[in-house]
Enzyme design. Structure first.
Site, PDB file in Angstrom:
ATOM      1  N   LYS A 274       0.899  -1.277   0.166  1.00 41.92           N
ATOM      2  CA  LYS A 274      -0.036   0.111  -0.176  1.00 41.92           C
ATOM      3  C   LYS A 274       0.701   1.171  -0.034  1.00 41.92           C
ATOM      4  O   LYS A 274       0.551   2.043  -0.691  1.00 41.92           O
ATOM      5  CB  LYS A 274      -1.003  -0.032   1.081  1.00 41.92           C
ATOM      6  CG  LYS A 274      -1.680  -1.035   1.454  1.00 41.92           C
ATOM      7  CD  LYS A 274      -2.849  -0.908   2.428  1.00 41.92           C
ATOM      8  CE  LYS A 274      -2.341  -0.894   3.787  1.00 41.92           C
ATOM      9  NZ  LYS A 274      -1.594  -2.185   4.324  1.00 41.92           N
TER      10      LYS A 274
ATOM     11  N   ARG B 100      -9.559   0.865   8.963  1.00 39.85           N
ATOM     12  CA  ARG B 100      -9.262  -0.462   9.292  1.00 39.85           C
ATOM     13  C   ARG B 100     -10.342  -1.371   9.990  1.00 39.85           C
ATOM     14  O   ARG B 100     -10.118  -2.451  10.116  1.00 39.85           O
ATOM     15  CB  ARG B 100      -7.962  -0.285  10.159  1.00 39.85           C
ATOM     16  CG  ARG B 100      -6.853  -0.729   9.513  1.00 39.85           C
ATOM     17  CD  ARG B 100      -5.745  -0.693  10.391  1.00 39.85           C
ATOM     18  NE  ARG B 100      -4.558  -1.331  10.290  1.00 39.85           N
ATOM     19  CZ  ARG B 100      -3.432  -0.790   9.795  1.00 39.85           C
ATOM     20  NH1 ARG B 100      -3.188   0.332   9.317  1.00 39.85           N
ATOM     21  NH2 ARG B 100      -2.337  -1.516   9.753  1.00 39.85           N
TER      22      ARG B 100
ATOM     23  N   ARG C  97      11.110  -1.568  12.029  1.00 41.26           N
ATOM     24  CA  ARG C  97       9.925  -1.584  12.772  1.00 41.26           C
ATOM     25  C   ARG C  97       9.811  -2.621  13.527  1.00 41.26           C
ATOM     26  O   ARG C  97       9.706  -3.683  13.453  1.00 41.26           O
ATOM     27  CB  ARG C  97       8.688  -1.473  11.826  1.00 41.26           C
ATOM     28  CG  ARG C  97       8.414   0.118  11.394  1.00 41.26           C
ATOM     29  CD  ARG C  97       7.381  -0.045  10.116  1.00 41.26           C
ATOM     30  NE  ARG C  97       6.040  -0.588  10.731  1.00 41.26           N
ATOM     31  CZ  ARG C  97       5.099  -0.504   9.870  1.00 41.26           C
ATOM     32  NH1 ARG C  97       5.133   0.175   8.655  1.00 41.26           N
ATOM     33  NH2 ARG C  97       3.810  -0.993  10.213  1.00 41.26           N
TER      34      ARG C  97
ATOM     35  N   ARG D 250      -0.731  -8.700  13.403  1.00 36.97           N
ATOM     36  CA  ARG D 250      -1.263  -7.691  12.923  1.00 36.97           C
ATOM     37  C   ARG D 250      -2.226  -8.301  11.492  1.00 36.97           C
ATOM     38  O   ARG D 250      -3.154  -7.940  11.161  1.00 36.97           O
ATOM     39  CB  ARG D 250      -0.093  -6.964  12.031  1.00 36.97           C
ATOM     40  CG  ARG D 250       0.389  -5.945  13.064  1.00 36.97           C
ATOM     41  CD  ARG D 250       1.971  -5.449  12.382  1.00 36.97           C
ATOM     42  NE  ARG D 250       1.676  -4.585  11.487  1.00 36.97           N
ATOM     43  CZ  ARG D 250       2.603  -4.247  10.491  1.00 36.97           C
ATOM     44  NH1 ARG D 250       3.805  -4.754  10.723  1.00 36.97           N
ATOM     45  NH2 ARG D 250       2.599  -3.465   9.679  1.00 36.97           N
TER      46      ARG D 250
ATOM     47  N   ARG E  47      11.719  -7.508   3.597  1.00 33.49           N
ATOM     48  CA  ARG E  47      11.788  -6.252   3.627  1.00 33.49           C
ATOM     49  C   ARG E  47      12.817  -5.982   4.804  1.00 33.49           C
ATOM     50  O   ARG E  47      13.619  -4.897   4.856  1.00 33.49           O
ATOM     51  CB  ARG E  47      10.384  -5.614   4.308  1.00 33.49           C
ATOM     52  CG  ARG E  47      10.402  -4.101   4.146  1.00 33.49           C
ATOM     53  CD  ARG E  47       8.871  -3.550   4.031  1.00 33.49           C
ATOM     54  NE  ARG E  47       8.207  -3.572   5.264  1.00 33.49           N
ATOM     55  CZ  ARG E  47       6.943  -3.271   5.206  1.00 33.49           C
ATOM     56  NH1 ARG E  47       6.070  -2.944   4.087  1.00 33.49           N
ATOM     57  NH2 ARG E  47       6.167  -3.535   6.333  1.00 33.49           N
TER      58      ARG E  47
HETATM   59  P1  AMP Z   1       0.486   0.582   9.346  1.00 32.42           P
HETATM   60  O1  AMP Z   1       1.903   1.267   9.239  1.00 32.42           O
HETATM   61  O2  AMP Z   1      -0.722   0.963   8.657  1.00 32.42           O
HETATM   62  O3  AMP Z   1       0.807  -0.751   9.067  1.00 32.42           O
HETATM   63  O4  AMP Z   1       0.198   0.637  10.854  1.00 32.42           O
HETATM   64  C1  AMP Z   1       0.896   0.446  11.953  1.00 32.42           C
HETATM   65  C2  AMP Z   1      -0.012   0.300  13.327  1.00 32.42           C
HETATM   66  O5  AMP Z   1      -0.509   1.576  13.490  1.00 32.42           O
HETATM   67  C3  AMP Z   1      -0.871  -0.797  13.459  1.00 32.42           C
HETATM   68  O6  AMP Z   1      -0.507  -2.063  13.605  1.00 32.42           O
HETATM   69  C4  AMP Z   1      -1.984  -0.166  14.336  1.00 32.42           C
HETATM   70  O7  AMP Z   1      -1.504  -0.423  15.721  1.00 32.42           O
HETATM   71  C5  AMP Z   1      -1.715   1.518  14.152  1.00 32.42           C
HETATM   72  N1  AMP Z   1      -2.745   1.783  13.036  1.00 32.42           N
HETATM   73  C6  AMP Z   1      -2.785   2.368  11.965  1.00 32.42           C
HETATM   74  N2  AMP Z   1      -3.681   2.632  11.452  1.00 32.42           N
HETATM   75  C7  AMP Z   1      -4.586   2.293  12.075  1.00 32.42           C
HETATM   76  C8  AMP Z   1      -6.034   2.466  12.018  1.00 32.42           C
HETATM   77  N3  AMP Z   1      -6.727   2.909  10.934  1.00 32.42           N
HETATM   78  N4  AMP Z   1      -6.776   1.999  13.157  1.00 32.42           N
HETATM   79  C9  AMP Z   1      -6.232   1.298  14.191  1.00 32.42           C
HETATM   80  N5  AMP Z   1      -4.971   1.289  14.407  1.00 32.42           N
HETATM   81  C10 AMP Z   1      -4.220   1.786  13.334  1.00 32.42           C
END
Ligand code: AMP
Length: 296
Positions: free
Chosen positions: A13, A88, A139, A150, A127
């Site tokens: 994404k 999400r 990360r 996740r 990655r």
């Molecule tokens: P990402 O970088 O999008 O994979 O997000 C990393 C982490 O941020 C996720 O595993 C969640 O803990 C939190 N997070 C990001 N976006 C959301 C969302 N829309 N709703 C809830 N938690 C989020």
């Protein structure tokens, strides 16, 4: 243009969002990036999100909805945006619908990058290795045990959005297992169709507005004409009433006059008759007197 990129962690994404930013001049709104910045800055939101993120769990809906509500208000988001990692959950999607509705904004498309899970794990592992090789910090939540949490959260809470947006006819599903270039090309192909459809819908709307304006103008003219007609009819009616009244009055007057005339004529006739009979009587009396004189 307002887009959502949907897909599990590691589906690509972020990479595709950056390409869309360059090609279409949109801003990328990644809730993950914003939350990581909040964690780094130790803001109240960051402090709330830190542990949840590190464990692979989702941050509460109201927190991310609040962040997005503020962010789409910013001037750089006015020309359009790509939501990456948001919504999400179904409640987040509903909150987004409400936000866009309040701002009278339209969501153009939801692009789902579909990938298979085992390939995802390989991708993320690759990655991590690449990042370590570049000397970058990895990360926390990309570690295998957190990653699988996740993925579980995605399956359980985010995947229902595929149905949610397909019901709304917004969903465009793309095979995320192709190369980055191929995925980009496919996204561009489906977006071109969306843009064309948007344009024709926009020109149809404009034509509808134009014809509505014409109809209302014609309607106004008809109304005006009807008003004038009504006024004239009223005037005419009034005139007729007045005319009738005048005619009745003059008829009355005439009748009275002729009645008077009739009465006078009658009187005259009677008078004439009286005169005549008086004359007759006088003549008779004269004749009798003459006879008497002759005898005497
Ligand atoms: P990402 O970088 O999008 O994979 O997000 C990393 C982490 O941020 C996720 O595993 C969640 O803990 C939190 N997070 C990001 N976006 C959301 C969302 N829309 N709703 C809830 N938690 C989020």
């Amino acid at each position: 243009m307002r887009l959502i990129l949907l897909g599990p962690p590691g589906a690509g994404k972020g990479t595709q969002a950056q390409r869309l930013v360059q090609k279409h001049g949109l801003v990328q709104l990644s809730t993950g990036d914003m939350l990581r910045a909040a964690v780094a800055a130790q803001t109240p939101i960051g402090l709330k999100a830190k542990d949840l993120m590190a464990s692979g769990a989702l941050v509460p809906d109201e927190v991310v909805v609040g962040i997005i509500a503020d962010r789409i208000e910013q001037p750089d988001a006015k020309n359009g945006f790509i939501l990456d990692g948001f919504p999400r959950t179904v409640p987040q999607a509903e909150a987004l619908d409400e936000l866009l509705k309040q701002k009278k904004l339209n969501l153009d498309a939801v692009i789902e990058l579909r990938v298979n899970e085992s390939a995802l794990l390989n991708r993320v592992e690759k990655r991590v290795v690449e990042m370590l090789e570049r000397g970058e910090s990895v990360r926390e939540d990309d570690k295998p045990e957190v990653l699988s949490r996740r993925l579980n959260a995605y399956r359980e809470l985010t995947e229902p959005l595929v149905h949610y947006y397909s019901e709304k006819r917004k969903l465009l599903t793309i095979d995320g297992m192709m190369t980055i270039e191929e995925v980009t090309a496919e996204i561009e192909r489906v977006l071109a169709a969306v843009i064309a459809a948007d344009k024709s819908a926009e020109s149809a709307k404009a034509a509808k507005r134009k014809s509505a304006a014409k109809t209302s103008k014609a309607g106004k003219t008809v109304k005006k004409a009807a008003k004038v007609g009504k006024k004239t009819a009223k005037k005419a009616k009034k005139g007729t009433k007045k005319g009738t009244r005048t005619a009745a009055k003059s008829a009355k007057k005439g009748a009275a006059k002729s009645a008077r005339r009739g009465a006078a004529a009658k009187t005259q006739k009677t008078a004439r008759g009286a005169g005549k009979s008086a004359k007759k009587t006088t003549k008779k009396a004269a004749k009798a007197a003459k006879r008497l004189t002759k005898r005497g």
